[in-house]
Design a protein around this motif. Structure first.
Motif, short mmCIF file in Angstrom:
data_model
loop_
_atom_site.label_atom_id
_atom_site.label_comp_id
_atom_site.label_asym_id
_atom_site.label_seq_id
_atom_site.Cartn_x
_atom_site.Cartn_y
_atom_site.Cartn_z
N PHE A 141 -21.35 6.63 -17.38
CA PHE A 141 -19.96 6.35 -16.26
C PHE A 141 -18.70 6.92 -17.10
CE2 PHE A 141 -22.75 2.90 -15.09
CZ PHE A 141 -22.45 3.08 -13.67
N GLY A 142 -17.71 7.45 -16.55
CA GLY A 142 -16.52 8.14 -16.88
C GLY A 142 -15.56 7.10 -17.07
N ALA A 143 -14.42 7.45 -17.51
CA ALA A 143 -13.17 6.30 -17.90
C ALA A 143 -12.69 6.02 -16.51
CB ALA A 143 -12.00 7.16 -18.54
N VAL A 144 -12.15 4.71 -16.44
CA VAL A 144 -11.57 4.50 -14.81
C VAL A 144 -10.34 5.20 -14.83
CG1 VAL A 144 -10.68 2.44 -13.46
CG2 VAL A 144 -12.65 2.27 -14.94
N ASN A 145 -9.98 5.96 -13.73
CA ASN A 145 -8.72 6.69 -13.43
C ASN A 145 -8.00 5.68 -12.39
OD1 ASN A 145 -6.80 8.78 -13.19
ND2 ASN A 145 -7.76 9.03 -11.10
N PHE A 146 -6.72 5.48 -12.56
CA PHE A 146 -5.84 4.78 -11.60
C PHE A 146 -4.74 5.60 -11.08
CE2 PHE A 146 -7.22 1.44 -14.77
CZ PHE A 146 -7.61 0.57 -13.81
N GLN A 147 -4.63 5.35 -9.87
CA GLN A 147 -3.52 6.24 -9.22
C GLN A 147 -2.99 5.57 -8.15
OE1 GLN A 147 -5.38 9.51 -6.82
NE2 GLN A 147 -3.14 10.31 -6.11
N LYS A 148 -1.30 5.61 -8.02
CA LYS A 148 -0.63 4.98 -7.16
C LYS A 148 -0.80 5.66 -5.80
CE LYS A 148 2.94 3.15 -10.34
NZ LYS A 148 4.46 3.20 -10.60
N LYS A 149 -0.99 4.70 -4.56
CA LYS A 149 -1.24 5.15 -3.11
C LYS A 149 0.04 4.82 -2.36
CE LYS A 149 -4.54 6.79 -1.83
NZ LYS A 149 -4.73 8.14 -2.30
N PHE A 150 0.50 5.69 -1.52
CA PHE A 150 1.59 5.68 -0.85
C PHE A 150 1.31 5.96 0.64
CE2 PHE A 150 3.26 6.37 -4.90
CZ PHE A 150 4.33 5.47 -5.12
N ARG A 151 2.06 5.14 1.57
CA ARG A 151 1.82 5.45 2.92
C ARG A 151 3.22 5.67 3.55
NH1 ARG A 151 2.85 0.77 5.96
NH2 ARG A 151 3.12 -1.10 4.65
N GLU A 152 3.33 6.52 4.53
CA GLU A 152 4.38 7.10 5.17
C GLU A 152 4.77 6.02 6.50
OE1 GLU A 152 5.89 11.39 5.60
OE2 GLU A 152 4.82 10.99 7.34
N VAL A 153 6.00 5.73 6.19
CA VAL A 153 6.39 4.87 7.54
C VAL A 153 7.85 5.53 8.01
CG1 VAL A 153 7.56 2.49 8.21
CG2 VAL A 153 5.67 2.77 6.23
N ARG A 154 7.26 5.67 9.48
CA ARG A 154 8.39 6.43 10.31
C ARG A 154 9.29 5.10 11.10
NH1 ARG A 154 6.99 10.30 15.56
NH2 ARG A 154 8.94 10.24 16.44
N SER A 155 10.53 5.55 11.11
CA SER A 155 11.53 4.85 11.63
C SER A 155 12.60 5.42 12.41
CB SER A 155 12.24 3.45 10.62
OG SER A 155 12.75 4.42 9.72
N GLU A 156 13.11 4.84 13.59
CA GLU A 156 14.36 5.32 14.10
C GLU A 156 15.64 4.59 13.76
OE1 GLU A 156 14.27 7.80 16.09
OE2 GLU A 156 12.18 8.13 16.40
N GLY A 157 16.75 5.21 13.50
CA GLY A 157 17.96 4.77 13.21
C GLY A 157 18.87 4.47 14.45
N ILE A 158 19.81 3.73 14.07
CA ILE A 158 20.98 3.67 15.27
C ILE A 158 21.59 4.83 15.82
CG2 ILE A 158 21.25 0.96 14.48
CD1 ILE A 158 23.82 1.91 13.07
N ASP A 159 21.56 5.69 14.84
CA ASP A 159 21.97 7.07 15.25
C ASP A 159 20.97 7.97 15.96
OD1 ASP A 159 20.49 7.62 13.15
OD2 ASP A 159 22.01 8.48 11.90
N ASN A 160 19.76 7.41 16.31
CA ASN A 160 18.61 7.84 16.88
C ASN A 160 18.02 8.97 16.09
OD1 ASN A 160 18.67 6.52 19.44
ND2 ASN A 160 20.29 7.92 20.07
N GLN A 161 18.31 9.05 14.80
CA GLN A 161 17.69 9.97 13.75
C GLN A 161 16.38 9.31 13.09
OE1 GLN A 161 18.76 12.97 12.86
NE2 GLN A 161 20.23 12.89 14.52
N THR A 162 15.33 10.25 13.21
CA THR A 162 13.87 9.84 12.72
C THR A 162 14.20 9.83 11.21
OG1 THR A 162 12.82 10.56 14.64
CG2 THR A 162 11.23 10.38 12.68
#
Length: 250
Positions: free
Chosen positions: A93-114
């Motif tokens: 077995f190799g060494a355990v590798n850790f990685q931070k995961k991120f997800r992209e969230v889309r939102s609409e502002g009051i100025d209608n900008q994404t």
């Protein structure tokens, strides 16, 4: 006096020019009095080394939980291969590798900008397991056999991602040397037959050069590559090399 000097200079120039032209003609004829042939050396062989690896992962928002889970999964994976007849020293077995995961969230502002925002989605822990064998046909066969059965681990909640098996050969220097000898002998025999057919005599060897060393799968139609080919995916391989020889003609 000037006319005499000019005549001398012109005469010397003519002599030098004649000497250069004579040398060029002599060298041209010398090049014509030679023969260049290419010899080929090939050999089919079976790989005697194997390398196969896979990996499994787990994800948690807490890094300690992710680590504990991967350690627990490692025990399950180890027991799986031990149950398939492997010894503990036949895989690692190799060494355990850790990685931070991120997800992209889309939102609409009051100025209608994404807007897009990257949100933390947990820690992914990954561990690899590797198998290798050298000059051990029994172990090679067992590795080949088990590599297609890892889907059984799904029943234990583990998805093992399998990498492609790699096949290599342990004594390439000796193989290459034998091919050079075969290619050189082949080139010499070709030159001898050509000259003999033309009622000539083969002279001394002027130049020798070696082509690119190629290893392909047996039956492959892959074209030669300038940088060489080294197939690691085929168990049964073909090695080839060319040698170019230039001989004088007597």
């Amino acid at each position: 006096m000037n006319k005499i000097s000019s005549s001398i200079i012109i005469g010397v120039a003519i002599i030098i020019t004649a000497w250069i032209l004579g040398k060029s003609f002599q060298n041209r004829n010398k090049n014509l009095d030679s023969i260049t042939v290419i010899g080929l050396g090939t050999k089919d062989f079976v790989s005697d080394e194997i390398l196969w690896s896979g990996s499994f992962t787990t994800t948690s928002f807490d890094i300690k939980t992710a680590y504990n889970k991967i350690v627990s999964d490692q025990k399950i994976v180890s027991d799986f291969f031990l149950g398939k007849g492997f010894k503990s020293n036949e895989f690692s077995f190799g060494a355990v590798n850790f990685q931070k995961k991120f997800r992209e969230v889309r939102s609409e502002g009051i100025d209608n900008q994404t807007r897009y925002e990257q949100l933390f989605d947990g820690y992914q822990a990954t561990q690899t397991i590797s198998f290798s064998a050298k000059k051990n046909s029994d172990l090679m066969q067992r590795i080949e056999s088990v590599s297609s059965k890892t889907s059984e681990l799904v029943n234990s909640g583990i998805e093992l991602s399998s990498n492609t098996i790699q096949y290599t050969f342990s004594d390439l220097p000796s193989l290459k040397q034998s091919l050079i000898e075969k290619a050189t002998k082949d080139a010499n025999e070709r030159a001898t037959k050509i000259v003999k057919t033309a009622d000539g005599d083969l002279g001394k060897l002027k130049r020798a050069s070696m082509g690119v060393f190629q290893i392909t799968g047996q039956g492959s139609t892959e074209d030669d590559s300038y940088g060489g080919i080294n197939d690691t995916y085929s168990k049964n391989k073909t090695a080839r090399i060319t040698v170019r020889l230039e001989y004088e003609l007597d």
